[in-house]
Design a protein around this motif. Structure first.
Motif, PDB file in Angstrom:
ATOM      1  N   SER A  61     -12.086  17.080  -1.381  1.00  0.00           N
ATOM      2  CA  SER A  61     -10.979  16.986  -2.332  1.00  0.00           C
ATOM      3  C   SER A  61     -10.445  15.572  -2.446  1.00  0.00           C
ATOM      4  N   VAL A  62     -10.607  14.749  -1.405  1.00  0.00           N
ATOM      5  CA  VAL A  62     -10.064  13.392  -1.420  1.00  0.00           C
ATOM      6  C   VAL A  62     -11.105  12.362  -1.856  1.00  0.00           C
ATOM      7  N   TYR A  63     -12.317  12.437  -1.291  1.00  0.00           N
ATOM      8  CA  TYR A  63     -13.291  11.371  -1.480  1.00  0.00           C
ATOM      9  C   TYR A  63     -14.412  11.698  -2.462  1.00  0.00           C
ATOM     10  N   VAL A  64     -14.882  12.921  -2.455  1.00  0.00           N
ATOM     11  CA  VAL A  64     -16.046  13.252  -3.277  1.00  0.00           C
ATOM     12  C   VAL A  64     -15.636  13.669  -4.681  1.00  0.00           C
ATOM     13  N   PHE A  65     -14.640  14.571  -4.787  1.00  0.00           N
ATOM     14  CA  PHE A  65     -14.172  15.024  -6.090  1.00  0.00           C
ATOM     15  C   PHE A  65     -12.667  14.788  -6.233  1.00  0.00           C
ATOM     16  N   GLN A  74      -4.061  11.755  -9.723  1.00  0.00           N
ATOM     17  CA  GLN A  74      -3.447  12.460  -8.598  1.00  0.00           C
ATOM     18  C   GLN A  74      -2.230  11.671  -8.106  1.00  0.00           C
ATOM     19  N   SER A  75      -1.107  12.332  -7.937  1.00  0.00           N
ATOM     20  CA  SER A  75       0.102  11.641  -7.521  1.00  0.00           C
ATOM     21  C   SER A  75      -0.035  11.147  -6.087  1.00  0.00           C
ATOM     22  N   SER A  76       0.774  10.131  -5.757  1.00  0.00           N
ATOM     23  CA  SER A  76       0.715   9.567  -4.411  1.00  0.00           C
ATOM     24  C   SER A  76       1.160  10.578  -3.365  1.00  0.00           C
ATOM     25  N   THR A  77       2.082  11.465  -3.748  1.00  0.00           N
ATOM     26  CA  THR A  77       2.561  12.484  -2.808  1.00  0.00           C
ATOM     27  C   THR A  77       1.440  13.454  -2.440  1.00  0.00           C
ATOM     28  N   ILE A  78       0.699  13.918  -3.448  1.00  0.00           N
ATOM     29  CA  ILE A  78      -0.427  14.825  -3.188  1.00  0.00           C
ATOM     30  C   ILE A  78      -1.485  14.123  -2.353  1.00  0.00           C
ATOM     31  N   LEU A 102      -2.770  15.417   1.325  1.00  0.00           N
ATOM     32  CA  LEU A 102      -4.179  15.676   1.606  1.00  0.00           C
ATOM     33  C   LEU A 102      -4.684  14.810   2.762  1.00  0.00           C
ATOM     34  N   SER A 103      -4.203  13.567   2.823  1.00  0.00           N
ATOM     35  CA  SER A 103      -4.624  12.691   3.922  1.00  0.00           C
ATOM     36  C   SER A 103      -4.109  13.206   5.262  1.00  0.00           C
ATOM     37  N   LEU A 104      -2.924  13.833   5.253  1.00  0.00           N
ATOM     38  CA  LEU A 104      -2.395  14.420   6.484  1.00  0.00           C
ATOM     39  C   LEU A 104      -3.262  15.590   6.951  1.00  0.00           C
ATOM     40  N   ILE A 125       0.854  -1.184   0.000  1.00  0.00           N
ATOM     41  CA  ILE A 125       0.000   0.000   0.000  1.00  0.00           C
ATOM     42  C   ILE A 125       0.894   1.239   0.000  1.00  0.00           C
ATOM     43  N   ASP A 126       0.830   1.992  -1.093  1.00  0.00           N
ATOM     44  CA  ASP A 126       1.648   3.205  -1.211  1.00  0.00           C
ATOM     45  C   ASP A 126       0.917   4.361  -0.525  1.00  0.00           C
ATOM     46  N   HIS A 127       0.849   4.252   0.786  1.00  0.00           N
ATOM     47  CA  HIS A 127       0.134   5.277   1.560  1.00  0.00           C
ATOM     48  C   HIS A 127       0.628   5.220   3.005  1.00  0.00           C
TER      49      HIS A 127
END
Length: 289
Positions: free
Chosen positions: A227-231, A236-240, A244-246, A144-146
């Motif tokens: 920005s993460v779940y709805v739209f 989107q790159s893994s870094t972005i 956003l998750s942070l 998992i790249d997260h």
């Protein structure tokens, strides 16, 4: 990250303790604020300790069951926060738009019912999406790249058709994100209209000050969530995605107690009074010894 986690826990615990031990803060608004603080503590504790381990060792092993337990607790807590923020906006709507009936509507029993309903809905509806996601087939290198077990990274490593899961997530987003956000927007539209009708400038400032902190918290939380779940941005790159998750797992729980402490005079006053009493108490004990 460890410092941020400690500040988050201490800040939210401070709000819970101050509201619990200050009689002047025993009102529905501050009751729901303690629920929000407790939710922020849960969210940070679910995510940050394991995230620290991942960052320190540049990766970490997690079992299939452990990953989905974290995934469930994370989504349930996020859903709970959406519902608590919605209930808080409803409370401000009644307080400002219907002040004469506020005490008869927002009774202690009604506040407890709203809180329990939020917890039950948040932790039960999410089970549907979790069960469907757990039945997917995962093949190949299950890396998992997260920074934690989240929906998009899990779907990316699945070899199954994820259409059903994505459909369920969209439906759950409508129930737990879209509808609450519509309720919040409608509440604040009515609040702003009511405030603008107040003839006194001081009265308008006082009315707006009671809901400005909540409005800021809602704006930050829903902006990151949408920005993460709805739209989500395609490609989107893994870094972005990680940044956003942070924002919604680390930054929002950190800023909530800061915003409410800095912008709320009653909480600042209660903290000052309690700290003053503690200083007097410890000084008297030292003198007696």
């Amino acid at each position: 990250m460890l410092l941020i986690y400690c500040v988050t826990i201490c800040g939210n615990l401070l709000i819970i303790l101050v509201v619990s031990y200050s009689r002047s803060l025993h009102s529905p608004m501050y009751f729901f604020l303690t629920q929000l603080s407790f939710t922020d503590i849960l969210l940070s504790t679910i995510i940050v300790p394991n995230m620290l381990h991942v960052v320190l060792y540049e990766g970490s092993y997690v079992s299939f069951i452990g990953c989905f337990i974290q995934f469930y607790c994370f989504l349930a807590t996020e859903s709970l926060e959406c519902l608590i923020l919605t209930v808080m906006s409803y409370d401000r709507y009644i307080a400002i738009c219907n002040p004469l009936h506020y005490t008869s509507i927002m009774t202690s029993a009604h506040c407890v019912q709203l809180s329990i309903s939020s917890w039950m809905v948040g932790f039960s509806i999410i089970c549907i999406g979790i069960l469907t996601t757990s039945m997917l087939y995962f093949c190949g290198p299950n890396i998992i790249d997260h920074l934690f077990c989240d929906l998009v990274p899990l779907l990316n490593i699945s070899c199954s058709d994820t259409f059903l899961v994505q459909l369920e997530v969209s439906l759950l987003s409508i129930l737990l994100v879209i509808i609450p956000s519509i309720i919040i927007v409608m509440s604040y539209v009515n609040i702003i209209i009511t405030i603008l009708r107040i003839p006194s400038r001081i009265g308008r400032q006082k009315a707006f000050s009671t809901c400005s902190s909540h409005l800021i918290v809602v704006s930050i939380f829903y902006w990151t969530l949408f920005s993460v779940y709805v739209f989500p941005t395609r490609g989107q790159s893994s870094t972005i995605s990680k940044v956003l998750s942070l924002l919604y797992t680390v930054f929002t729980p950190l800023t909530n107690p800061i915003i409410y402490t800095l912008r709320n005079k009653e909480i600042r006053k209660a903290i000052h009074e309690k700290s003053h009493k503690c200083i007097i108490y410890f000084n008297s004990r030292e003198n007696s010894i």
